[in-house]
Enzyme design. Structure first.
Site, mmCIF file in Angstrom:
data_model
loop_
_atom_site.group_PDB
_atom_site.id
_atom_site.type_symbol
_atom_site.label_atom_id
_atom_site.label_comp_id
_atom_site.label_asym_id
_atom_site.label_seq_id
_atom_site.Cartn_x
_atom_site.Cartn_y
_atom_site.Cartn_z
ATOM 1 C CG HIS A 225 -0.328 0.195 2.531
ATOM 2 N ND1 HIS A 225 -0.002 -0.862 3.354
ATOM 3 C CD2 HIS A 225 0.049 1.316 3.194
ATOM 4 C CE1 HIS A 225 0.541 -0.398 4.466
ATOM 5 N NE2 HIS A 225 0.574 0.931 4.398
ATOM 6 C CG ASP A 253 -0.082 -4.175 2.643
ATOM 7 O OD1 ASP A 253 0.433 -3.538 1.694
ATOM 8 O OD2 ASP A 253 -0.357 -3.663 3.741
ATOM 9 N N GLY A 333 3.552 5.747 9.245
ATOM 10 C CA GLY A 333 4.938 5.797 8.796
ATOM 11 C C GLY A 333 5.697 4.510 9.067
ATOM 12 C CB SER A 335 3.238 1.241 6.229
ATOM 13 O OG SER A 335 1.933 1.227 6.724
ATOM 14 C CB SER A 350 0.097 -5.033 6.705
ATOM 15 O OG SER A 350 -1.065 -4.665 5.985
#
Length: 381
Positions: A225, A253, A333, A335, A350
């Site tokens: 993402h 993801d 942030g 991720s 994720s």
């Protein structure tokens, strides 16, 4: 390279597990045995004390027990055969527990050092039941679902404030008609952890900041993402770093970013000064119940435990499958950042719910699935 790499001795000082040298000669009877070396760095033990409520001694003992449990899991699975009902690490007992649908394999499994529990449903049957749920459309009030070997059922998690909503109740009823289901509640709906441009030690794509996962030969893996295939990536200093070569979200993801000349990969996960930087030795999967830590560009180094595997997480953008759920907190942030257990890579961050002030839960996409999808090789020490 656009950032300073610490000297090689400092990197190798970051090894999680120390290696004892076996003696090759007889030890005199009067000689005292050498003290057992610590199983982890002081920084990691401090993080486990902070996030898991353990003393340094308890943390060391747990790390040793978890490593032993991971080492017997595959043998226990083979010994159980079709009667295998799943497995998990039991912190109280300090060993792996294997669920069995028949007692005929119990002695063989216990001989491996694992505990056993008799259950009704096999892991294969529960996995098939969950797959049927994956075909259903879920409303936003359903946070996700996964197979829980400890409950020996498919666990459907609903958002507490939405539990009485007609669409949520209808989904739960359909789920119960499809599989053996246990319903649990969560305080908030899951969300991804991308963020707008701020400072730190991140990478950027467009106006989004995310975190690097694990180095692979030719680049790194991260969350899907965070960017689409073809998107340009800037490094922590804003200079050109690489390009998204592959990306999948929702459904999955994960993503693969190739890096430009002038940058290179190292088999290291940043400890952010909380712990020494971690060397990556492989990607053996940590069982449910194991301790696990995460490195991200916002909340940096955080630890918790593995709560569930193969969970379907229902984000507002769509469902993501085969996720691992943890008690580790995260924020915007983080991720794409690395989940690691000991020196073994586990997956990339994720999303989740909550934050690192009030607590929460976070999911990661397992790294071995990403490596297989793009034909990548993990960069290991």
């Amino acid at each position: 390279m656009k950032r300073t790499i610490r000297p090689l001795p400092a990197v190798f000082a970051a090894l999680l597990f120390t290696v004892g040298l076996g003696a090759t000669h007889a030890v005199p009877a009067q000689a005292a045995p050498p003290p057992e070396p610590p199983s982890a760095s002081a920084g990691l033990l401090d993080a486990m004390r902070r996030d898991l409520g353990l003393t340094a001694e308890q943390a060391e003992e747990r790390l040793r027990a978890e490593k032993a449990a991971a080492g017997v899991e595959e043998d226990a699975r083979r010994a159980a055969g079709p009667d295998y009902g799943g497995s998990w690490f039991d912190p109280a007992a300090g060993r792996l527990v294997v669920a069995l649908t028949d007692r005929s394999e119990e002695a063989e499994v216990r001989a491996l050092g694992a505990g056993t529990r008799l259950v009704r449903h096999s892991a294969a049957a529960l996995d098939r039941a969950k797959s049927r749920l994956d075909e259903l459309a879920a409303p936003a009030g359903v946070a996700g679902w996964h197979v829980d070997p400890r409950a020996n059922s498919v666990v459907v998690t609903v958002v507490r404030s939405e539990r009485s909503a007609p669409a949520v109740r209808a989904f739960v009823e359909r789920a119960r008609a499809t599989a053996p289901v246990t319903v649990t509640e969560t305080a908030q709906a899951p969300r991804t952890y991308a963020a707008g441009t701020v400072g730190g030690d991140p990478y950027y794509t467009g106006n989004v900041r995310c975190s690097i996962g694990f180095s692979v030969h030719g680049g790194f893996v991260t969350a899907g993402h965070c960017g689409r295939a073809g998107a340009a990536v800037r490094g922590w200093d804003g200079s050109a770093m690489g390009t998204f070569q592959g990306s999948s979200f929702p459904g999955d993801d994960y993503a693969y970013v190739s890096i430009h000349s002038g940058w290179w990969t190292v088999p290291v996960v940043l400890g952010w000064g909380t712990v020494p930087d971690r060397l990556v030795r492989g990607s053996a999967v940590a069982p449910v119940g194991s301790s696990i830590c995460r490195s991200g560009s916002t909340t940096r180094w955080r630890c918790g435990t593995v709560l569930a595997m193969n969970e379907t997480v229902n984000y507002s953008q769509g469902a993501v499958h085969q996720m691992t759920k943890t008690s580790v907190c995260a924020e915007g942030g983080d991720s794409g950042g690395a989940f690691i257990s000991g020196d073994q890579a586990q997956g990339v961050t994720s999303g989740g719910w909550g934050n690192c002030s009030s607590g929460g839960e976070t999911w990661f996409q397992p790294v071995n699935e990403i490596l297989g999808r793009y034909g990548l090789t993990l960069h290991t020490a």
